[in-house]
Design a protein around this motif. Structure first.
Motif, short mmCIF file in Angstrom:
data_model
loop_
_atom_site.label_atom_id
_atom_site.label_comp_id
_atom_site.label_asym_id
_atom_site.label_seq_id
_atom_site.Cartn_x
_atom_site.Cartn_y
_atom_site.Cartn_z
N PHE A 37 52.53 -24.72 83.79
CA PHE A 37 51.70 -25.82 84.54
C PHE A 37 52.76 -26.71 85.13
O PHE A 37 54.08 -26.21 84.99
CB PHE A 37 50.91 -26.61 83.46
N ARG A 38 52.44 -27.60 86.24
CA ARG A 38 53.46 -28.15 87.07
C ARG A 38 52.75 -29.59 87.16
O ARG A 38 51.39 -29.67 87.24
CB ARG A 38 53.62 -27.35 88.23
N GLN A 39 53.78 -30.36 87.28
CA GLN A 39 53.34 -31.88 87.80
C GLN A 39 54.19 -32.54 88.79
O GLN A 39 55.38 -32.65 88.36
CB GLN A 39 53.32 -32.57 86.43
N ALA A 40 53.71 -32.76 89.80
CA ALA A 40 54.46 -33.60 90.86
C ALA A 40 54.27 -35.04 90.71
O ALA A 40 53.36 -35.64 90.12
CB ALA A 40 53.96 -33.18 92.26
N PRO A 41 55.23 -35.84 91.19
CA PRO A 41 54.94 -37.23 91.14
C PRO A 41 53.62 -37.94 91.67
O PRO A 41 53.31 -37.56 92.71
CB PRO A 41 56.14 -37.89 92.02
N GLY A 42 53.07 -38.50 90.66
CA GLY A 42 51.88 -39.09 91.22
C GLY A 42 50.49 -38.25 91.12
O GLY A 42 49.42 -38.89 91.29
N LYS A 43 50.78 -37.05 90.49
CA LYS A 43 49.81 -36.26 90.27
C LYS A 43 49.79 -35.72 88.96
O LYS A 43 50.43 -35.83 88.07
CB LYS A 43 50.30 -34.90 91.27
N GLU A 44 48.31 -35.24 88.76
CA GLU A 44 48.03 -34.67 87.32
C GLU A 44 48.70 -33.20 87.25
O GLU A 44 49.32 -32.70 88.09
CB GLU A 44 46.48 -34.48 87.00
N ARG A 45 48.82 -32.95 85.93
CA ARG A 45 49.57 -31.65 85.54
C ARG A 45 48.37 -30.61 85.91
O ARG A 45 47.02 -30.86 85.61
CB ARG A 45 49.72 -31.57 84.10
N GLY A 46 48.91 -29.61 86.69
CA GLY A 46 48.01 -28.46 87.22
C GLY A 46 48.47 -27.06 86.65
O GLY A 46 49.57 -27.09 86.47
N PHE A 47 47.52 -26.44 86.68
CA PHE A 47 47.54 -25.12 86.08
C PHE A 47 48.39 -24.16 87.37
O PHE A 47 48.08 -24.40 88.36
CB PHE A 47 46.29 -24.34 85.84
N VAL A 48 49.39 -23.47 86.88
CA VAL A 48 50.00 -22.53 87.74
C VAL A 48 49.86 -21.06 87.42
O VAL A 48 49.25 -20.35 88.25
CB VAL A 48 51.57 -22.74 87.59
N GLY A 55 50.53 -9.36 77.51
CA GLY A 55 50.81 -9.44 78.90
C GLY A 55 50.19 -8.53 80.04
O GLY A 55 50.12 -8.37 81.07
N SER A 56 48.69 -8.09 79.31
CA SER A 56 47.97 -7.09 79.97
C SER A 56 47.02 -7.87 80.93
O SER A 56 46.67 -7.14 82.01
CB SER A 56 46.97 -6.21 79.07
N SER A 57 47.02 -9.11 80.82
CA SER A 57 46.05 -9.98 81.82
C SER A 57 46.96 -11.07 82.29
O SER A 57 47.73 -11.80 81.31
CB SER A 57 44.91 -10.59 81.08
N THR A 58 46.81 -11.50 83.50
CA THR A 58 47.46 -12.62 84.00
C THR A 58 46.69 -13.43 85.09
O THR A 58 45.75 -12.84 85.52
CB THR A 58 48.74 -12.11 84.87
N TYR A 59 46.76 -14.42 85.27
CA TYR A 59 46.21 -15.39 86.08
C TYR A 59 46.85 -16.16 86.65
O TYR A 59 47.99 -16.63 86.26
CB TYR A 59 45.11 -16.23 84.99
N TYR A 60 46.51 -16.57 87.84
CA TYR A 60 47.16 -17.45 89.02
C TYR A 60 46.29 -18.53 89.73
O TYR A 60 45.13 -18.17 89.96
CB TYR A 60 47.96 -16.65 90.02
N ALA A 61 46.87 -19.77 89.87
CA ALA A 61 46.48 -20.66 90.76
C ALA A 61 46.18 -19.87 92.14
O ALA A 61 47.18 -19.19 92.51
CB ALA A 61 47.15 -21.96 90.78
N ASP A 62 45.33 -20.24 92.82
CA ASP A 62 45.19 -19.84 94.30
C ASP A 62 46.37 -20.22 95.22
O ASP A 62 46.90 -19.57 95.94
CB ASP A 62 43.96 -20.46 94.88
N SER A 63 47.16 -21.54 94.73
CA SER A 63 48.13 -22.00 95.64
C SER A 63 49.37 -21.24 95.33
O SER A 63 50.26 -21.23 96.12
CB SER A 63 48.46 -23.24 95.22
N VAL A 64 49.46 -20.25 94.28
CA VAL A 64 50.60 -19.39 94.00
C VAL A 64 50.50 -17.90 94.04
O VAL A 64 51.46 -17.18 93.92
CB VAL A 64 51.34 -19.88 92.60
N LYS A 65 49.35 -17.71 94.13
CA LYS A 65 48.89 -16.17 94.16
C LYS A 65 49.58 -15.49 95.31
O LYS A 65 49.76 -15.85 96.37
CB LYS A 65 47.29 -16.17 94.24
N GLY A 66 50.34 -14.37 94.98
CA GLY A 66 50.77 -13.60 95.83
C GLY A 66 52.46 -14.13 95.96
O GLY A 66 53.06 -13.37 96.71
N ARG A 67 52.84 -15.09 95.29
CA ARG A 67 54.22 -15.67 95.38
C ARG A 67 54.69 -15.78 94.25
O ARG A 67 55.86 -15.47 94.05
CB ARG A 67 54.27 -17.11 96.25
#
Length: 124
Positions: A37-48, A55-67
């Motif tokens: 997870f990540r938290q920027a100043p002034g923002k709520e903690r969000g899923f990454v 390790g067979s299943s992975t999940y990504y937030a749309d903002s980081v998918k592919g990166r």
């Protein structure tokens, strides 16, 4: 009770890469579903990202998918987050977290154990 320690954060240029590590102690990592997870100043903690026990299943937030790529080495009791093509909006404190179950992995409340966080800064 598992203890989690993140490392690998720092300053990176836009377009650059960093690899975060989360080392677990006091427990067997393979018993836990792991998340970042990540938290920027002034923002709520969000899923990454999250990864299943094996390790067979992975999940990504749309903002980081592919990166970003999440992986784990249960033999080393360590989870990784490879972050590529970094953007200024990736600037945040990154936390790893552990959950006994694999439900609602995008929700912080699903995780029982947290690390102290590591700062990632990508200047604009």
């Amino acid at each position: 009770q598992v203890q989690l320690v993140e490392s690998g954060g720092g300053l990176a240029q836009a377009g650059g890469s960093l690899r975060l590590s989360c080392a677990a102690s006091g427990g067997t990592l393979s018993s836990y579903y792991m998340g970042w997870f990540r938290q920027a100043p002034g923002k709520e903690r969000g899923f990454v990202s999250a990864i299943s026990w094996s390790g067979s299943s992975t999940y990504y937030a749309d903002s980081v998918k592919g990166r970003f790529i999440i992986s784990r080495d249960n033999a080393k009791n360590t989870v990784y987050l490879q972050m590529n093509s970094l953007k200024p909006e990736d600037t945040a404190v990154y936390y790893c977290a552990a959950s006994r179950h694999g439900f609602a992995v995008q929700v912080p409340q699903s995780y029982s154990y947290w690390g102290q966080g590591t700062q990632v800064t990508v200047p604009s």
